[in-house]
Design an enzyme around this catalytic site. Structure first.
Site, short mmCIF file in Angstrom:
data_model
loop_
_atom_site.label_atom_id
_atom_site.label_comp_id
_atom_site.label_asym_id
_atom_site.label_seq_id
_atom_site.Cartn_x
_atom_site.Cartn_y
_atom_site.Cartn_z
N ASP A 1 86.26 33.84 39.86
CA ASP A 1 85.66 35.09 38.51
C ASP A 1 85.94 34.38 37.53
O ASP A 1 86.51 33.74 36.84
CB ASP A 1 87.05 35.94 39.32
CG ASP A 1 86.54 36.74 37.33
OD1 ASP A 1 86.14 37.49 37.80
OD2 ASP A 1 87.59 36.64 36.25
N TYR B 1 84.50 34.20 28.51
CA TYR B 1 85.10 33.05 28.24
C TYR B 1 84.47 31.78 27.86
O TYR B 1 84.04 30.71 27.99
CB TYR B 1 85.33 32.83 29.85
CG TYR B 1 86.31 33.65 30.68
CD1 TYR B 1 86.84 35.54 29.95
CD2 TYR B 1 86.71 33.71 32.27
CE1 TYR B 1 87.23 36.20 30.43
CE2 TYR B 1 87.23 34.56 32.66
CZ TYR B 1 87.52 36.25 31.56
OH TYR B 1 88.04 36.58 32.37
N SER C 1 86.73 46.13 34.64
CA SER C 1 87.73 45.88 34.09
C SER C 1 88.75 46.84 33.35
O SER C 1 87.86 47.18 31.80
CB SER C 1 87.63 44.46 34.23
OG SER C 1 89.04 44.37 33.43
N GLN D 1 89.04 45.69 38.24
CA GLN D 1 90.59 44.75 37.72
C GLN D 1 91.09 44.49 36.62
O GLN D 1 90.52 44.62 35.12
CB GLN D 1 89.50 43.56 37.59
CG GLN D 1 89.95 42.19 36.94
CD GLN D 1 88.76 40.28 37.28
OE1 GLN D 1 89.74 40.17 35.36
NE2 GLN D 1 88.02 40.51 37.56
N SER E 1 96.43 37.83 36.03
CA SER E 1 97.86 37.48 35.20
C SER E 1 98.62 37.37 36.80
O SER E 1 100.02 38.71 36.57
CB SER E 1 97.17 37.93 34.24
OG SER E 1 96.75 37.54 33.18
N LYS F 1 109.03 28.11 34.74
CA LYS F 1 109.41 27.12 34.43
C LYS F 1 109.26 27.00 32.34
O LYS F 1 109.59 25.69 31.86
CB LYS F 1 107.59 26.37 34.37
CG LYS F 1 105.89 27.04 33.10
CD LYS F 1 105.43 26.16 34.23
CE LYS F 1 104.07 26.31 32.87
NZ LYS F 1 102.93 25.94 33.58
N ASN G 1 100.33 28.41 44.89
CA ASN G 1 100.27 29.42 44.72
C ASN G 1 99.59 29.91 45.53
O ASN G 1 99.65 30.98 46.29
CB ASN G 1 99.26 29.63 43.69
CG ASN G 1 99.79 29.37 42.35
OD1 ASN G 1 101.28 28.86 42.09
ND2 ASN G 1 99.54 29.57 41.33
N1 LIG Z 1 89.44 40.99 33.53
C1 LIG Z 1 89.86 40.83 32.52
O1 LIG Z 1 90.40 41.54 31.21
C2 LIG Z 1 90.77 39.19 32.79
C3 LIG Z 1 92.49 39.05 31.73
C4 LIG Z 1 92.40 37.73 31.88
C5 LIG Z 1 92.23 37.66 33.02
N2 LIG Z 1 91.57 37.88 34.16
C6 LIG Z 1 91.12 37.00 34.66
O2 LIG Z 1 92.37 36.13 35.46
C7 LIG Z 1 92.53 35.29 35.82
C8 LIG Z 1 94.04 34.81 36.03
O3 LIG Z 1 94.61 34.57 34.72
P1 LIG Z 1 95.88 34.09 34.52
O4 LIG Z 1 95.11 32.45 34.68
O5 LIG Z 1 96.47 34.83 33.13
O6 LIG Z 1 96.65 33.74 36.00
P2 LIG Z 1 98.08 33.62 36.09
O7 LIG Z 1 97.66 33.24 37.56
O8 LIG Z 1 99.27 35.09 35.48
O9 LIG Z 1 98.61 32.33 34.81
C9 LIG Z 1 97.61 31.43 35.40
C10 LIG Z 1 98.01 30.04 33.92
O10 LIG Z 1 99.96 29.68 34.94
C11 LIG Z 1 99.57 28.46 34.80
N3 LIG Z 1 100.48 28.62 36.81
C12 LIG Z 1 99.73 28.80 38.15
N4 LIG Z 1 100.71 28.36 38.42
C13 LIG Z 1 101.37 27.74 38.39
C14 LIG Z 1 102.51 26.84 39.30
N5 LIG Z 1 102.40 26.76 40.42
N6 LIG Z 1 104.07 26.59 37.62
C15 LIG Z 1 103.54 26.86 37.16
N7 LIG Z 1 102.22 26.93 36.14
C16 LIG Z 1 101.25 27.08 36.75
C17 LIG Z 1 98.67 27.54 34.59
O11 LIG Z 1 99.32 28.14 33.63
P3 LIG Z 1 99.65 26.53 32.64
O12 LIG Z 1 99.16 25.35 33.24
O13 LIG Z 1 98.51 25.95 31.37
O14 LIG Z 1 100.75 26.16 32.04
C18 LIG Z 1 97.62 28.06 34.78
O15 LIG Z 1 96.50 28.43 34.33
C19 LIG Z 1 91.32 34.98 34.83
O16 LIG Z 1 91.25 33.84 35.43
C20 LIG Z 1 90.82 35.31 34.48
O17 LIG Z 1 89.98 35.36 35.62
C21 LIG Z 1 90.92 38.62 33.48
#
Ligand SMILES: NC(=O)c1ccc[n+]([C@@H]2O[C@H](COP(=O)([O-])OP(=O)(O)OC[C@H]3O[C@@H](n4cnc5c(N)ncnc54)[C@H](OP(=O)(O)O)[C@@H]3O)[C@@H](O)[C@H]2O)c1
Length: 375
Positions: free
Chosen positions: A91, A96, A193, A219, A248, A258, A337
């Site tokens: 995605d 972005y 979304s 989404q 997220s 963490k 994950n």
């Molecule tokens: N439609 C929308 O409006 C919208 C909005 C937001 C997101 N999204 C989509 O959803 C996706 C995911 O969002 P998100 O990145 O916020 O998801 P998330 O999975 O909730 O957070 C991901 C972040 O958490 C940290 N992380 C992940 N796994 C970890 C682990 N096992 N241990 C420690 N830290 C960990 C990393 O950041 P660090 O390493 O930097 O700390 C990672 O970049 C986006 O890429 C996008 O495709 C859509």
């Protein structure tokens, strides 16, 4: 893909490196949970709403990370780790990293058999300074889709999504443009979304009256801490064959444990990312939330999961969730994950999680919003 045959489970994985449907294991159901955690090969797949397309239970998304927090080399390693872990769904969005994220993903997926993965992108948020560089007008949709196809180095998008609701463009204009893209073969399926239930209903009515292709996906943000879709959006979607691809699921990292109450965020984490990440995660970096997350640890230990895995598994317990979109800045996070795929949490564990979180989860359906006027 998993088939259950008389108590046995046969796992077939479509390896994106070209080996079609390789049977990797046939395991007695009793040992399934243990085997999954130790061998970690078996991603499960779900149908996207009522469509015929399968998506991996876990999608890899590149908001904040690719082209911003991490550059091409690190991004390519994360995409490789995702593919090696059985993730087939990716995605992104035109907006972005100021359009760079699509370029990075396009390069990282170069050479991977196109039929072996599902590519999701979106349109709505500004991609340039002009009045028509945003929103869901036919003009912007058509211009943006062509720019996305170019950046992603492909001739089709598997799921094209309205990134928010546009209060300025007549709904029929946007829906017709999306339907035309399907007819033209540039897009296979369509979704939205963060739309409200009444917006979804209004769109479905037009799609049915005009004979346009229907939405198959939604989404929304969804996690243990953010449950605003449960009362309105999710039921409308369920009744109409629209699957949730949720973002997220680990609250941007806050649910990994963490971030410790009263302590500085770890170096290199999203909460320290001055390019935008720190601002985005700030809502979750408060002692009340971080203390509750630490209190989830004994529950995660009880089911032999890390906190991140527990958080991803939690969203996947909702049968209307087709996939959880995880972000990752490092390949190791993806490898950890993805082990949430296929995990079943008992009603007792779900109740224990609710007991620990108390009133912290947000449930107010009015929190699903799009900018008014258009962003
Ligand atoms: N439609 C929308 O409006 C919208 C909005 C937001 C997101 N999204 C989509 O959803 C996706 C995911 O969002 P998100 O990145 O916020 O998801 P998330 O999975 O909730 O957070 C991901 C972040 O958490 C940290 N992380 C992940 N796994 C970890 C682990 N096992 N241990 C420690 N830290 C960990 C990393 O950041 P660090 O390493 O930097 O700390 C990672 O970049 C986006 O890429 C996008 O495709 C859509």
């Amino acid at each position: 893909m998993a088939f259950t045959v008389a108590g046995q489970r046969r796992i077939c994985t479509d390896f994106p490196n070209g080996n079609d449907y390789l049977v990797v294991a046939e395991i007695n159901h009793h040992y399934w949970g243990i085997a999954r955690r130790h061998y970690a090969l078996a991603m499960e797949y779900r149908r996207l709403g009522s469509s015929g397309m399968y998506v991996s239970e876990i999608t890899y998304g590149n908001w904040i990370t690719h082209g911003s927090q991490v550059e091409q080399d690190a991004a390519a390693k994360c995409v490789r780790a995702a593919l090696d872990s059985g993730i087939t769904t990716f995605d992104t969005a035109d907006v972005y990293a100021g359009t760079k994220a699509e370029v990075v993903l396009g390069k990282a997926l170069k050479g991977v058999r196109r039929e072996s993965y599902e590519l999701l992108t979106k349109v709505y948020w500004p991609t340039g300074p002009g009045k028509n560089d945003r929103g869901l007008s036919r003009k912007h949709i058509m211009e943006s889709v062509h720019a996305s196809l170019k950046r992603l180095q492909t001739d089709h998008i598997d799921l094209y999504q309205f990134h928010r609701f546009d209060y300025e463009t007549p709904l029929e204009e946007s829906l017709r443009a999306f339907d035309d893209l399907i007819t033209q073969g540039k897009v296979n399926y369509i979704g939205f979304s963060e739309w409200r239930s009444e917006e979804i209903r209004a769109a479905l009515k037009i799609q049915d009256e005009k004979g346009y292709s229907r939405f198959v996906s939604s989404q929304p943000q969804y996690s243990m801490l953010w449950r605003v879709i449960e009362s309105e959006v999710d039921p409308v979607c369920k009744a109409n064959g629209i699957g949730q691809i949720v973002w997220s699921p680990i609250a941007q990292g806050a649910l990994t444990g963490k971030y410790l109450p009263g302590k500085k965020p770890p170096a290199g984490s999203r909460a320290t990312d001055k390019k935008g990440g720190a601002n985005m995660i700030s809502r979750w970096i408060r002692d009340e939330v971080l203390t509750a997350v630490q209190n989830l640890k004994p529950i995660a230990d009880q089911v032999d999961l890390s906190l991140a895995q527990l958080a991803v598994a939690w969203v996947l317990q909702n049968p209307n969730v087709s996939s959880a979109i995880i972000g990752a800045s490092k390949p190791a996070q993806i490898k950890e994950n993805v082990k949430a795929s296929g995990v079943k949490l008992s009603p007792e564990i779900m109740r224990d999680i609710d007991r620990v979180l108390g009133n912290l989860p947000e449930r107010d359906s009015s929190k699903t919003v799009s900018p008014k006027p258009r962003a």
